[in-house]
Write a protein that holds these residues in place. Structure first.
Motif, PDB file in Angstrom:
ATOM      1  N   GLU A  82      27.662   1.387  89.035  1.00 59.94           N
ATOM      2  CA  GLU A  82      26.473   1.831  89.746  1.00 59.94           C
ATOM      3  C   GLU A  82      26.810   3.065  90.557  1.00 59.94           C
ATOM      4  O   GLU A  82      27.899   3.184  91.124  1.00 59.94           O
ATOM      5  CB  GLU A  82      25.939   0.728  90.678  1.00 59.94           C
ATOM      6  CG  GLU A  82      24.676   1.146  91.415  1.00 59.94           C
ATOM      7  CD  GLU A  82      23.849  -0.047  91.885  1.00 59.94           C
ATOM      8  OE1 GLU A  82      24.407  -1.137  91.987  1.00 59.94           O
ATOM      9  OE2 GLU A  82      22.647   0.141  92.137  1.00 59.94           O
ATOM     10  N   ILE A  83      25.867   3.994  90.591  1.00 57.27           N
ATOM     11  CA  ILE A  83      26.059   5.192  91.404  1.00 57.27           C
ATOM     12  C   ILE A  83      24.729   5.538  92.026  1.00 57.27           C
ATOM     13  O   ILE A  83      23.669   5.354  91.399  1.00 57.27           O
ATOM     14  CB  ILE A  83      26.635   6.359  90.557  1.00 57.27           C
ATOM     15  CG1 ILE A  83      26.938   7.578  91.441  1.00 57.27           C
ATOM     16  CG2 ILE A  83      25.711   6.751  89.416  1.00 57.27           C
ATOM     17  CD1 ILE A  83      27.822   8.600  90.745  1.00 57.27           C
ATOM     18  N   GLY A  84      24.769   5.971  93.278  1.00 51.92           N
ATOM     19  CA  GLY A  84      23.506   6.297  93.928  1.00 51.92           C
ATOM     20  C   GLY A  84      23.738   6.797  95.332  1.00 51.92           C
ATOM     21  O   GLY A  84      24.871   6.880  95.791  1.00 51.92           O
ATOM     22  N   ASP A  85      22.640   7.139  96.018  1.00 54.17           N
ATOM     23  CA  ASP A  85      22.826   7.610  97.382  1.00 54.17           C
ATOM     24  C   ASP A  85      23.102   6.414  98.295  1.00 54.17           C
ATOM     25  O   ASP A  85      22.826   5.268  97.949  1.00 54.17           O
ATOM     26  CB  ASP A  85      21.633   8.448  97.845  1.00 54.17           C
ATOM     27  CG  ASP A  85      20.353   7.650  97.809  1.00 54.17           C
ATOM     28  OD1 ASP A  85      20.202   6.765  98.667  1.00 54.17           O
ATOM     29  OD2 ASP A  85      19.529   7.887  96.895  1.00 54.17           O
ATOM     30  N   ASN A  86      23.616   6.728  99.437  1.00 52.00           N
ATOM     31  CA  ASN A  86      24.081   5.734 100.389  1.00 52.00           C
ATOM     32  C   ASN A  86      23.045   4.639 100.654  1.00 52.00           C
ATOM     33  O   ASN A  86      23.337   3.441 100.541  1.00 52.00           O
ATOM     34  CB  ASN A  86      24.444   6.488 101.676  1.00 52.00           C
ATOM     35  CG  ASN A  86      25.235   5.642 102.634  1.00 52.00           C
ATOM     36  OD1 ASN A  86      24.954   4.462 102.781  1.00 52.00           O
ATOM     37  ND2 ASN A  86      26.232   6.230 103.279  1.00 52.00           N
ATOM     38  N   GLU A  87      21.820   5.037 100.981  1.00 46.48           N
ATOM     39  CA  GLU A  87      20.781   4.060 101.326  1.00 46.48           C
ATOM     40  C   GLU A  87      20.504   3.102 100.176  1.00 46.48           C
ATOM     41  O   GLU A  87      20.367   1.894 100.359  1.00 46.48           O
ATOM     42  CB  GLU A  87      19.479   4.784 101.726  1.00 46.48           C
ATOM     43  CG  GLU A  87      19.469   5.326 103.149  1.00 46.48           C
ATOM     44  CD  GLU A  87      19.603   4.233 104.207  1.00 46.48           C
ATOM     45  OE1 GLU A  87      19.519   3.046 103.870  1.00 46.48           O
ATOM     46  OE2 GLU A  87      19.829   4.583 105.383  1.00 46.48           O
ATOM     47  N   THR A  88      20.434   3.639  98.971  1.00 43.76           N
ATOM     48  CA  THR A  88      20.123   2.794  97.814  1.00 43.76           C
ATOM     49  C   THR A  88      21.235   1.778  97.562  1.00 43.76           C
ATOM     50  O   THR A  88      20.981   0.595  97.329  1.00 43.76           O
ATOM     51  CB  THR A  88      19.937   3.664  96.553  1.00 43.76           C
ATOM     52  OG1 THR A  88      19.099   4.753  96.880  1.00 43.76           O
ATOM     53  CG2 THR A  88      19.386   2.856  95.415  1.00 43.76           C
TER      54      THR A  88
ATOM     55  N   GLY B 257      21.146  -0.656 100.514  1.00 51.93           N
ATOM     56  CA  GLY B 257      19.873  -1.315 100.789  1.00 51.93           C
ATOM     57  C   GLY B 257      19.307  -2.046  99.589  1.00 51.93           C
ATOM     58  O   GLY B 257      18.857  -3.191  99.702  1.00 51.93           O
ATOM     59  N   GLU B 258      19.348  -1.405  98.428  1.00 59.75           N
ATOM     60  CA  GLU B 258      18.719  -2.024  97.279  1.00 59.75           C
ATOM     61  C   GLU B 258      19.504  -1.741  95.998  1.00 59.75           C
ATOM     62  O   GLU B 258      19.013  -1.074  95.077  1.00 59.75           O
ATOM     63  CB  GLU B 258      17.289  -1.492  97.132  1.00 59.75           C
ATOM     64  CG  GLU B 258      16.421  -2.431  96.310  1.00 59.75           C
ATOM     65  CD  GLU B 258      15.002  -1.902  96.209  1.00 59.75           C
ATOM     66  OE1 GLU B 258      14.840  -0.677  96.052  1.00 59.75           O
ATOM     67  OE2 GLU B 258      14.078  -2.722  96.268  1.00 59.75           O
ATOM     68  N   PRO B 259      20.739  -2.214  95.951  1.00 61.19           N
ATOM     69  CA  PRO B 259      21.538  -1.952  94.750  1.00 61.19           C
ATOM     70  C   PRO B 259      20.989  -2.715  93.558  1.00 61.19           C
ATOM     71  O   PRO B 259      20.419  -3.802  93.721  1.00 61.19           O
ATOM     72  CB  PRO B 259      22.928  -2.451  95.135  1.00 61.19           C
ATOM     73  CG  PRO B 259      22.694  -3.461  96.199  1.00 61.19           C
ATOM     74  CD  PRO B 259      21.455  -3.048  96.929  1.00 61.19           C
ATOM     75  N   ALA B 260      21.171  -2.151  92.363  1.00 55.24           N
ATOM     76  CA  ALA B 260      20.594  -2.767  91.173  1.00 55.24           C
ATOM     77  C   ALA B 260      21.647  -3.494  90.342  1.00 55.24           C
ATOM     78  O   ALA B 260      21.303  -4.162  89.377  1.00 55.24           O
ATOM     79  CB  ALA B 260      19.912  -1.690  90.323  1.00 55.24           C
ATOM     80  N   HIS B 261      22.917  -3.357  90.693  1.00 56.52           N
ATOM     81  CA  HIS B 261      23.936  -4.053  89.896  1.00 56.52           C
ATOM     82  C   HIS B 261      24.408  -5.298  90.638  1.00 56.52           C
ATOM     83  O   HIS B 261      24.707  -5.239  91.830  1.00 56.52           O
ATOM     84  CB  HIS B 261      25.126  -3.129  89.615  1.00 56.52           C
ATOM     85  CG  HIS B 261      25.962  -3.603  88.465  1.00 56.52           C
ATOM     86  ND1 HIS B 261      26.857  -4.633  88.590  1.00 56.52           N
ATOM     87  CD2 HIS B 261      26.006  -3.209  87.170  1.00 56.52           C
ATOM     88  CE1 HIS B 261      27.436  -4.842  87.420  1.00 56.52           C
ATOM     89  NE2 HIS B 261      26.930  -3.985  86.529  1.00 56.52           N
TER      90      HIS B 261
ATOM     91  N   ALA C 128      21.820   5.330  89.434  1.00 54.85           N
ATOM     92  CA  ALA C 128      21.951   4.760  88.102  1.00 54.85           C
ATOM     93  C   ALA C 128      22.744   3.475  88.197  1.00 54.85           C
ATOM     94  O   ALA C 128      23.625   3.342  89.054  1.00 54.85           O
ATOM     95  CB  ALA C 128      22.650   5.745  87.174  1.00 54.85           C
ATOM     96  N   ALA C 129      22.432   2.493  87.320  1.00 53.55           N
ATOM     97  CA  ALA C 129      23.176   1.245  87.307  1.00 53.55           C
ATOM     98  C   ALA C 129      23.361   0.798  85.867  1.00 53.55           C
ATOM     99  O   ALA C 129      22.507   1.037  85.019  1.00 53.55           O
ATOM    100  CB  ALA C 129      22.436   0.175  88.101  1.00 53.55           C
TER     101      ALA C 129
END
Lengths: 622, 329, 303
Positions: free
Chosen positions: A511-517, A520-524, A591-592
């Motif tokens: 998974e890769i994304g901005d800090n908040e995501t 706060g709401e990770p998808a993996h 992305a996840a």
């Protein structure tokens, strides 16, 4: 509450050295352990926790001397007991588990055999088969997979977590009344540590053992202990039960300790944001496999797939965090990034140039712009060279300065990183870890790099020093526009320092994304497992009961087909078994790599708002 | 077990190559060294034509690689050649004068000379080694278990003392004290088992300091290992930890220093001691062979010695990997 | 001990020194070290000054003075402190010359084998791969020829002189140093400072010479003292067998072997010079032993 304590420590004092030059390390410590309860002892490193826990099993050796006090176990003073009587209690009624399970057993004898040896020493009448059966059963009970064959394996074949489970078996095989656990989760990865904690909780309930649980992490202590004793510089400053000490810490030191526990969700402060500058570092589908000898077959090698196709980009002046547990491939990736080894395939591009194609002068000038800071501040700078000469070495190698100009330049950088130029001619002996790390930073900064990789650079430092260095990195970034790549296992540090975060599992970015995501709401599910396992004193949006499964990552030699996380994923579906999920983009540049959508994962148990009031952990979280 | 099979396949093939290389080095050294063996074979009175004829017959005028290949071919058939000097009935102490002029056909086969000398050398080696073990194993373990105290002092003094005694001198002193002056023990040559006592002491004095040192260091290192103390906290006694675990771990570095250092030392020591005492073993045979330029004997002994060293090392390494599964070879 | 390392710094004043300084300080604290170095110093002085002070000769034959016992025995007289040999030469002076030659041969050969062996070892360990395999097999071959066999083959076949003796000793001694240096380098190569040096762009040669060598060589050098004594013993053995420095230059080996024929009547010819040799070897070995012990203690973190 009325029950007679199992163990009482009264006015215990321990000194280093004898009479004249004695330095007190433990002074006048008094506490009691109730039957069938868990007492937590918390303190920072150097507070004397290990020493205190060893005193409980009368394991204090010169030059350390117990100068006063008693340790009373069932009406007997352990410290006054003859060595033979003490030996009859140790390992039988009182068991001890240390922080480093990998060195606790004879490396040349199979783990199971050593536990069996202990059992048969304690119960001489037991037959070999019976002893073996009991050990295997208990290995099973602590959820060591295929316990029967693990019985005959050697310590070096066990991972840290498995070894710690084996040590728990070793301690509990004699049905002890009291278990002293000294920092047993400290060397372990967060998810493994969380598993061990839960296991210990279960076993404590089943066996009715009393536990003295020593730790330097407040988050861990409140997870397991019924009562907490706070140790500062060898003295107890506060003792309360767990609920109250979180709500109403009395002593300033306790308050300070609580305040220092890193926050991930509540009161985090400003979070770095991603920018839109040009890409400086681009990693495209990089992979690396190592061949290791296979002992079980003729002339065959095993292929360890350390990194299996990793891609990411970092923009100028941005900070990217790469997190993952041990064995996820982040150190291999760091080696590849420092271009000390070439990747098997894929490319690492700095400012659009493939690093692998560079030779000679071009490689040297790339090195200049692309620096890496290592983890261990003690072994990464030579001890027999003066600080100034160490920092100046890169300038000499790259022939950037000499003579007077060199000294001035070095002194300038030393000031930049917060080292006094007076240290120029001093040797590094006697420097603190933080100062040493500054020498390291200065050595890299003197080349004026544009990209700086920080490979666990801060993990050897304490919270305060870590915070100072993070500020320093912030300043340098603002001043010189440097791009950072943080490689770390420390979620709290990454939360504070990085605009974007990539999570690695078994050689891949899941998974890769901005800090908040990410927070706060990770998808993996793996990201959520990580977040649920982290030990903190705040309320978590993801709870271990939803995400934490038993088992460890598969070894990188035999990677299963399909999704590599499926063996530990609580939400596994049929597709996961055969199809490897690609890293698929989500909204906002994240992305996840997961077949499940957000809607098929449990919703976060709390909704995050900025500066949420309650910092209290919910006690039913385990 | 696949691992063992691969280990032996690889190490034995390497070992054979090493022995071949050693054989070639020694063979070449002997051929290029000054001093013509023909003169010694035929004696000082031989005519140049007779010398040339003998040299041709023995193949000493061919290029060295050709001689070496022929030599290897002979070895493959089990023929290590005949001594240049010694007659079949030649006494064990034969000098060049005794055997000079004896026709080649009557000269002893090298392999027989070695077979005759080997039992003496083995006897001396075994006695010396056992004697050294008797002193150094208990002392080494005692000195290793604790960092201070009298065993450590005794071990340090005793090993510093023993290691400072040149074996040639110790030999002479013991001959003087135990044999020449007092007549307690026989010393020169070999007639019965009593003759082995003084030489064995000399061998032991040379080996003991190295053994004491290796044992105490190996034991001390492992006593420092956390598992030793933790084992006692786990409820096992110090004695069990020492004898079942520390010694087991200490065996690995000990085996290594045995293979790398002590065997070579033992061999060298045996040579010198046999020479001092005229003890009729391989060493005396070899040293006399060198002075007599008896090439076939020197070559064969060198090949045998290096074969022994190489194969002892293979055995030692295999034992180490069996004890400590972390080791790789 | 792990527990001590977790105690804050001020508890261990010795921490503020480099490893080498700590080894030397620890070694010097033992009385054995003081005694041994004093003894060694005294022997050095004797060797240097003896020939000027004592009114006798190491090589001049004087039949009238033969078989004189040492002065402490009946019949002995000055200036022949340790008596004379079968040819009336002064034994003390002969021993001192022998000691000087043996010591020089020992020091020079150990220095050479140290430099050669460690250079090869560091190179082999640092480069790894085929370089390592080839170099290590060469050490295997070299180590498979026992020193004495090599020496009697080379020296017995040629005319021995100090250079060939040193050459033989170096040839047989370097593989051990190469082995040790290699194995330490293998461990050292994994350390962070080597990686740090590569990252800042240091060349392999620079890393080997400036970074690895200074940190691994001193501990090996401490133990090399023991090898000086060992080489001196070899020199004596060569002399005894007759493959050492040739007469008339006195060496311990020839003195001892020359005296064996007169053992019953003039035992001192053999035994007294040997005592002197043993004494000097003893001082070297005691120093080496203490250094080795201190090194092990420091490297294991016990002191």
């Amino acid at each position: 509450m009325a029950a007679e304590p199992l163990l009482k420590v009264e006015n215990l004092s321990i000194c280093l050295g004898s009479a004249g030059a004695a330095r007190p390390l433990i002074s006048n410590v008094t506490f009691a352990v109730k039957p069938k309860s868990v007492l937590g002892i918390i303190g920072e490193s150097g507070a004397g926790k290990t020493l205190l826990s060893r005193a409980l099993v009368n394991w204090v050796r010169p030059p350390l001397v117990i100068t006063a006090g008693r340790v009373i176990y069932r009406d007997r003073d352990l410290l006054a007991l003859p060595e033979t009587d003490m030996a009859r209690l140790r390992g039988r009624e009182i068991a001890y588990i240390g922080a480093n399970p990998t060195t606790a057993l004879d490396p040349t004898v199979p783990v199971g055999h050593q536990i069996e040896e202990k059992l048969r020493t304690i119960e001489p009448g037991l037959s070999r088969q019976a002893a073996r059966k009991r050990v295997v059963d208990l290995l099973d009970a602590v959820r060591i997979p295929s316990a029967r064959s693990r019985f005959d394996e050697y310590p070096f074949q066990f991972s840290g977590g498995m070894m710690q489970r084996a040590m728990i078996v070793d301690a509990l095989i004699s049905n002890p009344k009291l278990l002293v656990a000294d920092n047993i989760t400290q060397p372990l990865d967060v998810t493994v540590a969380a598993q061990i904690l839960r296991l210990l909780r279960d076993l404590q309930r089943d066996f009715g053992t009393s536990i003295v649980f020593v730790s330097s992490s407040f988050g861990t202590i409140v997870d397991i202990a019924d009562e907490v004793v706070v140790l500062d510089k060898g003295s107890i400053v506060e003792a309360q039960d767990t609920g109250r000490i979180q709500r109403n810490p009395v002593h300033p030191y306790t308050k300070d300790l609580l305040a220092k526990v890193p926050r991930l969700w509540h009161g985090v402060g400003s979070i770095p944001e991603a920018n839109a500058e040009p890409v400086v570092l681009s990693v495209r589908d990089v992979a690396k496999t190592y061949a290791v000898k296979d002992r079980t077959s003729l002339f065959r090698k095993n292929r360890v797939q350390a990194v299996r196709g990793v891609s990411f980009e970092v923009r100028r002046g941005e900070s990217l965090g790469l997190i993952g547990e041990s064995g996820c491939g982040k150190s291999t990736l760091s080696r590849l990034l420092s271009s000390l080894e070439p990747p098997d395939h894929g490319a690492i591009e700095v400012n659009g140039v493939d690093v692998a194609t560079l030779r000679g002068a071009a490689l040297l000038s790339m090195r200049r712009r692309f620096q890496l800071l290592l983890q261990d501040p003690y072994t990464s700078i030579p001890s027999h060279v003066s600080i100034g000469a160490t920092i100046a070495e890169p300038l000499r190698i790259h022939r950037l300065a000499s003579g007077r100009g060199l000294r001035e330049q070095v002194c300038g950088v030393m000031q930049d990183v917060g080292l006094s130029p007076d240290l120029y001619d001093a040797l590094p002996v006697g420097l603190s870890a933080g100062q040493r790390q500054r020498v390291n930073i200065a050595r890299a900064m003197v080349l004026e790099p544009s990209v700086l990789i920080l490979d666990e650079t801060l993990s050897a430092l304490d919270q305060v020093e870590q915070a100072r260095l993070l500020d320093l990195f912030d300043n340098l970034q603002r001043k010189h526009g440097i791009t950072y790549l943080y490689i770390s296992h420390d979620l709290a540090m990454v939360r504070r320092a990085c605009a974007r975060i990539a999570v690695m599992y078994l050689g891949k970015i899941v998974e890769i994304g901005d800090n908040e995501t990410i927070f706060g709401e990770p998808a993996h599910p793996y990201t959520r497992t990580l977040l649920s396992s982290v030990s903190t004193v705040e309320e978590k949006p993801f709870l271990p009961k939803d995400y934490l499964l038993e088992g460890e990552p598969p070894d990188p030699i035999h990677i299963p087909e399909g999704c590599s996380f499926r063996s530990r994923c609580p939400f596994v579906i049929e597709t996961c078994r055969n199809v490897e999920p690609p890293l698929s983009p989500r909204a906002g540049g994240s992305a996840a790599a997961c077949h499940l959508g957000l809607d098929r994962l449990p919703a976060p148990s709390i909704v995050l708002k900025a500066h949420n009031g309650s910092d209290l952990k919910r006690m039913d979280s385990l | 077990m696949a691992f063992a099979l691969e280990f032996f396949l690889r190490r034995i093939s390497q070992g054979v190559l090493i022995v071949l290389a050693v054989a070639f080095v020694i063979f070449t050294l002997l051929r290029i060294a000054p001093g013509d063996p023909i003169r010694i074979i035929l004696g000082p009175m031989a005519t140049p034509s007779a010398m040339e004829e003998t040299a041709e017959r023995l193949g000493l005028r061919d290029p060295i690689p050709v001689q070496f290949l022929r030599y290897l071919g002979d070895i493959a058939r089990g023929d290590f050649g005949n001594s240049f000097i010694r007659g079949k009935q030649g006494g064990t102490t034969g000098g060049s004068q005794d055997a000079a002029g004896a026709p080649p056909v009557e000269r002893a086969a090298v392999i027989e000379l070695i077979a005759r000398a080997l039992p003496y050398t083995l006897l001396l080696a075994a006695c010396g080694f056992l004697l050294a073990c008797l002193v150094s194993i208990p002392l080494g373990i005692l000195a290793g278990v604790r960092n201070s105290g009298w065993p450590q002092k005794v071990a340090l003094y005793l090993s510093s003392f023993f290691v400072s005694l040149p074996n040639v001198w110790v030999g002479i002193v013991l001959i003087y004290l135990l044999s020449a002056r007092t007549g307690w023990l026989p010393a020169i040559g070999y007639q019965h088992i009593g003759y082995v006592v003084i030489p064995a002491i000399v061998v032991a004095v040379e080996l003991a300091p190295v053994m004491i040192r290796s044992i105490s260091v190996a034991v001390a290192t492992n006593v420092q290992d956390p598992f030793y103390e933790i084992g006692q906290v786990r409820g096992l006694s110090a004695r069990i930890m020492l004898f079942r675990h520390v010694l087991r771990n200490a065996a690995v570095p000990l085996l290594n220093s045995f293979g790398a250092q002590m065997i070579g030392m033992l061999l060298g020591g045996l040579f010198v001691v046999e020479y001092i005492f005229s003890f009729p073993g391989i060493g005396l045979l070899t040293i006399n062979a060198v002075f007599q330029r008896d090439f076939p004997v020197i070559q064969t002994v060198a090949i045998f010695a290096s074969t022994v060293l190489v194969f002892i090392n293979i055995a030692v390494d295999f034992a180490s990997t069996t004890i400590d599964r972390r080791l790789k070879f | 001990m792990t527990i001590l390392s977790s105690i804050p710094q001020s508890s261990a004043p010795a921490r503020g020194q480099s490893v080498n300084a700590r080894i030397l300080r620890l070694a010097w604290r033992s009385s054995e070290m003081k005694v041994a170095s004093l003894l060694f110093l005294a022997l050095c002085l004797l060797t240097l000054l003896g020939p000027f002070v004592i009114d006798a000769s190491a090589t001049k034959i004087s039949v009238a003075d033969k078989f004189l016992p040492p002065v402490f025995m009946e019949g002995g007289r000055l200036p022949y402190f340790l008596g004379t040999d079968q040819l009336g030469r002064d034994l003390l002076l002969r021993s001192l010359v022998g000691l000087r030659n043996a010591f020089l041969i020992g020091v020079v050969s150990v220095m050479l084998m140290f430099v050669l062996g460690c250079a090869i070892g560091i190179f082999s360990g640092y480069r790894g791969g085929w370089t390592d395999v080839v170099l290590m097999r060469i050490t295997d071959i070299q180590m498979s020829i026992p020193v004495i066999i090599l020496a009697i083959t080379i020296l017995g076949m040629s005319r021995p002189n100090p250079f060939t003796i040193v050459a033989v000793l170096v040839l047989s001694g370097w593989p051990i140093y190469a082995r040790v240096a290699r194995s330490v380098t293998l461990a050292e190569r994994q350390k962070e400072y080597v990686r740090a040096a590569r990252i800042i762009g240091a060349s392999d040669l620079r890393i080997m010479v400036r970074h690895i060598a200074p940190s691994i060589l001193p501990p090996i050098a401490f133990v090399a003292v023991l090898d000086v004594a060992r080489m001196m013993i070899f020199e004596a053995i060569f002399g005894f067998i007759g493959i050492g420095i040739q007469p008339p230059t006195p060496t311990f080996g020839t003195i001892i072997s020359g005296g064996t024929q007169y053992l019953l009547n003039a035992w001192w010819i053999t035994i007294v010079p040997g005592c002197l040799l043993a004494l000097s070897l003893g001082s070297l070995n005691l120093m080496g032993g203490v250094l080795e012990r201190s090194r092990n203690l420091v490297l294991q973190g016990a002191a």
